[in-house]
Write a protein that holds these residues in place. Structure first.
Motif, PDB file in Angstrom:
ATOM      1  N   GLN A   1     -45.007  11.773  83.033  1.00  0.00           N
ATOM      2  CA  GLN A   1     -45.859  12.515  83.964  1.00  0.00           C
ATOM      3  C   GLN A   1     -45.172  12.685  85.316  1.00  0.00           C
ATOM      4  O   GLN A   1     -45.231  13.762  85.915  1.00  0.00           O
ATOM      5  N   ASN A   2     -44.526  11.641  85.805  1.00  0.00           N
ATOM      6  CA  ASN A   2     -43.811  11.735  87.081  1.00  0.00           C
ATOM      7  C   ASN A   2     -42.649  12.710  86.994  1.00  0.00           C
ATOM      8  O   ASN A   2     -42.400  13.498  87.919  1.00  0.00           O
ATOM      9  N   GLU A   3     -41.930  12.672  85.871  1.00  0.00           N
ATOM     10  CA  GLU A   3     -40.812  13.604  85.685  1.00  0.00           C
ATOM     11  C   GLU A   3     -41.310  15.044  85.634  1.00  0.00           C
ATOM     12  O   GLU A   3     -40.664  15.958  86.173  1.00  0.00           O
ATOM     13  N   ALA A   4     -42.462  15.239  84.995  1.00  0.00           N
ATOM     14  CA  ALA A   4     -43.027  16.591  84.916  1.00  0.00           C
ATOM     15  C   ALA A   4     -43.403  17.101  86.302  1.00  0.00           C
ATOM     16  O   ALA A   4     -43.222  18.294  86.606  1.00  0.00           O
ATOM     17  N   GLN A   5     -43.916  16.231  87.149  1.00  0.00           N
ATOM     18  CA  GLN A   5     -44.275  16.661  88.497  1.00  0.00           C
ATOM     19  C   GLN A   5     -43.050  17.163  89.249  1.00  0.00           C
ATOM     20  O   GLN A   5     -43.118  18.208  89.920  1.00  0.00           O
ATOM     21  N   MET A   6     -41.952  16.453  89.132  1.00  0.00           N
ATOM     22  CA  MET A   6     -40.728  16.892  89.809  1.00  0.00           C
ATOM     23  C   MET A   6     -40.181  18.164  89.165  1.00  0.00           C
ATOM     24  O   MET A   6     -39.727  19.085  89.854  1.00  0.00           O
ATOM     25  N   LEU A   7     -40.213  18.229  87.845  1.00  0.00           N
ATOM     26  CA  LEU A   7     -39.705  19.387  87.118  1.00  0.00           C
ATOM     27  C   LEU A   7     -40.514  20.641  87.447  1.00  0.00           C
ATOM     28  O   LEU A   7     -39.958  21.714  87.713  1.00  0.00           O
ATOM     29  N   PHE A   8     -41.829  20.517  87.423  1.00  0.00           N
ATOM     30  CA  PHE A   8     -42.691  21.672  87.675  1.00  0.00           C
ATOM     31  C   PHE A   8     -42.655  22.080  89.153  1.00  0.00           C
ATOM     32  O   PHE A   8     -42.786  23.266  89.475  1.00  0.00           O
ATOM     33  N   TYR A   9     -42.495  21.113  90.042  1.00  0.00           N
ATOM     34  CA  TYR A   9     -42.499  21.408  91.480  1.00  0.00           C
ATOM     35  C   TYR A   9     -41.394  22.388  91.848  1.00  0.00           C
ATOM     36  O   TYR A   9     -41.575  23.270  92.698  1.00  0.00           O
ATOM     37  N   THR A  10     -40.236  22.238  91.212  1.00  0.00           N
ATOM     38  CA  THR A  10     -39.091  23.101  91.531  1.00  0.00           C
ATOM     39  C   THR A  10     -38.975  24.294  90.590  1.00  0.00           C
ATOM     40  O   THR A  10     -38.019  25.068  90.700  1.00  0.00           O
ATOM     41  N   HIS A  11     -39.911  24.475  89.687  1.00  0.00           N
ATOM     42  CA  HIS A  11     -39.812  25.562  88.716  1.00  0.00           C
ATOM     43  C   HIS A  11     -40.129  26.900  89.404  1.00  0.00           C
ATOM     44  O   HIS A  11     -41.085  26.998  90.182  1.00  0.00           O
ATOM     45  N   PRO A  12     -39.333  27.946  89.137  1.00  0.00           N
ATOM     46  CA  PRO A  12     -39.575  29.250  89.774  1.00  0.00           C
ATOM     47  C   PRO A  12     -40.964  29.807  89.525  1.00  0.00           C
ATOM     48  O   PRO A  12     -41.476  30.597  90.328  1.00  0.00           O
ATOM     49  N   LEU A  13     -41.572  29.404  88.433  1.00  0.00           N
ATOM     50  CA  LEU A  13     -42.912  29.889  88.137  1.00  0.00           C
ATOM     51  C   LEU A  13     -43.862  29.618  89.287  1.00  0.00           C
ATOM     52  O   LEU A  13     -44.693  30.478  89.650  1.00  0.00           O
ATOM     53  N   ASN A  14     -43.766  28.442  89.883  1.00  0.00           N
ATOM     54  CA  ASN A  14     -44.710  28.095  90.937  1.00  0.00           C
ATOM     55  C   ASN A  14     -44.445  28.862  92.222  1.00  0.00           C
ATOM     56  O   ASN A  14     -45.362  29.075  93.016  1.00  0.00           O
ATOM     57  N   ASP A  15     -43.218  29.309  92.436  1.00  0.00           N
ATOM     58  CA  ASP A  15     -42.958  30.212  93.559  1.00  0.00           C
ATOM     59  C   ASP A  15     -43.687  31.533  93.340  1.00  0.00           C
ATOM     60  O   ASP A  15     -44.264  32.098  94.280  1.00  0.00           O
ATOM     61  N   ARG A  16     -43.648  32.020  92.124  1.00  0.00           N
ATOM     62  CA  ARG A  16     -44.338  33.281  91.824  1.00  0.00           C
ATOM     63  C   ARG A  16     -45.843  33.117  91.954  1.00  0.00           C
ATOM     64  O   ARG A  16     -46.541  34.019  92.434  1.00  0.00           O
TER      65      ARG A  16
ATOM     66  N   ARG B   1     -48.715  34.845  94.742  1.00  0.00           N
ATOM     67  CA  ARG B   1     -49.972  35.501  94.364  1.00  0.00           C
ATOM     68  C   ARG B   1     -51.184  34.731  94.896  1.00  0.00           C
ATOM     69  O   ARG B   1     -52.320  35.072  94.571  1.00  0.00           O
ATOM     70  N   GLY B   2     -50.930  33.695  95.683  1.00  0.00           N
ATOM     71  CA  GLY B   2     -52.023  32.927  96.253  1.00  0.00           C
ATOM     72  C   GLY B   2     -52.668  31.971  95.282  1.00  0.00           C
ATOM     73  O   GLY B   2     -53.820  31.558  95.488  1.00  0.00           O
ATOM     74  N   LEU B   3     -51.958  31.582  94.224  1.00  0.00           N
ATOM     75  CA  LEU B   3     -52.498  30.698  93.202  1.00  0.00           C
ATOM     76  C   LEU B   3     -51.959  29.282  93.376  1.00  0.00           C
ATOM     77  O   LEU B   3     -50.833  29.081  93.843  1.00  0.00           O
ATOM     78  N   ALA B   4     -52.749  28.310  92.963  1.00  0.00           N
ATOM     79  CA  ALA B   4     -52.314  26.917  93.004  1.00  0.00           C
ATOM     80  C   ALA B   4     -51.178  26.692  92.018  1.00  0.00           C
ATOM     81  O   ALA B   4     -51.106  27.338  90.964  1.00  0.00           O
ATOM     82  N   SER B   5     -50.299  25.779  92.345  1.00  0.00           N
ATOM     83  CA  SER B   5     -49.189  25.454  91.450  1.00  0.00           C
ATOM     84  C   SER B   5     -49.687  24.688  90.231  1.00  0.00           C
ATOM     85  O   SER B   5     -50.732  24.044  90.262  1.00  0.00           O
ATOM     86  N   ILE B   6     -48.923  24.770  89.156  1.00  0.00           N
ATOM     87  CA  ILE B   6     -49.129  23.911  87.986  1.00  0.00           C
ATOM     88  C   ILE B   6     -48.080  22.820  88.105  1.00  0.00           C
ATOM     89  O   ILE B   6     -46.905  23.035  87.825  1.00  0.00           O
ATOM     90  N   ASN B   7     -48.485  21.663  88.570  1.00  0.00           N
ATOM     91  CA  ASN B   7     -47.506  20.644  88.953  1.00  0.00           C
ATOM     92  C   ASN B   7     -47.658  19.334  88.191  1.00  0.00           C
ATOM     93  O   ASN B   7     -47.158  18.297  88.636  1.00  0.00           O
ATOM     94  N   GLY B   8     -48.337  19.368  87.049  1.00  0.00           N
ATOM     95  CA  GLY B   8     -48.458  18.161  86.254  1.00  0.00           C
ATOM     96  C   GLY B   8     -49.228  18.424  84.975  1.00  0.00           C
ATOM     97  O   GLY B   8     -49.596  19.558  84.678  1.00  0.00           O
ATOM     98  N   PHE B   9     -49.457  17.370  84.221  1.00  0.00           N
ATOM     99  CA  PHE B   9     -50.277  17.483  83.014  1.00  0.00           C
ATOM    100  C   PHE B   9     -51.081  16.199  82.855  1.00  0.00           C
ATOM    101  O   PHE B   9     -50.712  15.139  83.366  1.00  0.00           O
ATOM    102  N   TRP B  10     -52.208  16.329  82.150  1.00  0.00           N
ATOM    103  CA  TRP B  10     -53.045  15.170  81.856  1.00  0.00           C
ATOM    104  C   TRP B  10     -52.992  14.886  80.363  1.00  0.00           C
ATOM    105  O   TRP B  10     -52.881  15.797  79.545  1.00  0.00           O
ATOM    106  N   ILE B  11     -53.078  13.608  80.008  1.00  0.00           N
ATOM    107  CA  ILE B  11     -53.036  13.156  78.619  1.00  0.00           C
ATOM    108  C   ILE B  11     -54.453  12.781  78.194  1.00  0.00           C
ATOM    109  O   ILE B  11     -55.182  12.126  78.944  1.00  0.00           O
ATOM    110  N   SER B  12     -54.851  13.174  76.991  1.00  0.00           N
ATOM    111  CA  SER B  12     -56.181  12.809  76.496  1.00  0.00           C
ATOM    112  C   SER B  12     -56.211  12.964  74.980  1.00  0.00           C
ATOM    113  O   SER B  12     -55.281  13.484  74.369  1.00  0.00           O
TER     114      SER B  12
END
Length: 318
Positions: A186-201, A205-216
């Motif tokens: 989960q911690n690695e995903a936060q770092m990976l997603f934080y720098t992903h170009p998708l979140n810049d895009r 567009r004024g949208l919240a980043s996707i910066n992690g995942f939940w397990i269930s």
């Protein structure tokens, strides 16, 4: 042959938010009152708001014949039809950090299209594989993870954490060693997603980043299950958002769409069962079955005396 039992489960029939203020007053629900007047209270599933699995998940799992271990009901394996292999759901989400807490925003509130979800899925997949986890893309809001790490691993339901603080719900790696690798992922995903170009895009567009995942939904399933009861899902979203006026409006629509047919079936002599679930407890009523004595039997007497249903009083028991 006994008639088929029609069972309706209503999650979030009550919320932990108090019903106060004019905007939060519930409207009259006459069909619900009539239905409860015909039924006998059968049982209460007692718990509290800190259980990893909320009451509606416990009730549904029991009805299906699935394991009911807190936080380890194998929803991912059952819903995917995956037999004998331990699975979990990975839910992409937004971890919203403030000065003193982190709150989880679930994907249904984030405008996450499939193409964007797939980008993050592909980015995370090799990292998961290094930990012996195979990822399968099921939908934009849910990825299925398969691996031995999810056997006997309790994790809080997404419904426990959506729009709420995370600190009390993350497993303690010191007390639960099998969770350590997943917490690291989960911690690695936060770092990976934080720098992903998708979140810049998304930011453009004024949208919240996707910066992690939940397990269930962790655990393995043996392939055996009973027919599923009907689950009314319309109260869930406003309840999780704490939007009590919308929740009350959803109750009116639910009474029309779900309670009215069940009432008609009961009045026609069919065997029916209604389970109302809050965030602590669940109470079941049924027709054609011997009633069990309990602390809530006074409510049955209330309805049978034809008094108007005090839904707030009833929901306080959930």
């Amino acid at each position: 042959m006994a008639p088929t039992l029609q069972h309706l489960i209503v999650p979030y029939a009550a919320t932990i938010a108090p019903l106060t203020g004019q905007d939060s007053q519930l409207p009259a629900l006459p069909r619900l009152a009539r239905l409860l007047a015909r039924l006998e209270q059968q049982e209460t599933d007692a718990g509290d708001e800190y259980s990893l699995s909320p009451p509606h998940e416990r009730v549904l799992a029991r009805a299906l014949g699935l394991p009911t271990t807190d936080g380890a009901i194998p929803w991912a394996a059952w819903q995917a039809g995956e037999r004998q292999q331990a699975c979990a759901w990975f839910t992409p989400c937004h971890w919203q950090a403030s000065m003193d807490q982190v709150t989880l925003q679930p994907p249904e509130s984030l405008d996450l299209p499939e193409v964007e979800s797939r980008e993050l899925f592909e980015a995370l997949r090799p990292w998961a594989e290094e930990d012996g986890i195979t990822l399968h893309f099921e939908s934009a809001t849910r990825w299925r993870a398969v691996g031995p790490a999810f056997a006997d691993l309790p994790w809080a339901s997404l419904d426990r954490v959506a729009h709420r603080q995370l600190d009390a719900w993350l497993p303690n790696g010191g007390q639960l060693p099998q969770a350590r690798a997943l917490l690291r992922l989960q911690n690695e995903a936060q770092m990976l997603f934080y720098t992903h170009p998708l979140n810049d895009r998304r930011a453009a567009r004024g949208l919240a980043s996707i910066n992690g995942f939940w397990i269930s939904g962790t655990g393995a399933w043996d392939g055996q299950a009973l027919p599923a009861p009907r689950v009314a899902a319309s109260l869930r979203a406003p309840a999780l958002r704490g939007d009590l006026p919308r929740w009350a409006e959803a109750w009116v629509q639910l009474e029309q769409d779900e309670i009215a047919p069940l009432l008609a079936a009961a009045e026609g002599g069919a065997a029916v069962r209604l389970t109302l679930c809050g965030e602590r407890n669940a109470i079941s009523w049924a027709s054609g079955l011997p009633a069990k004595p309990g602390a809530l039997s006074r409510l049955r007497g209330l309805f049978q005396r034809q008094r108007p249903l005090d839904l707030t009083q009833l929901l306080s028991q959930l």
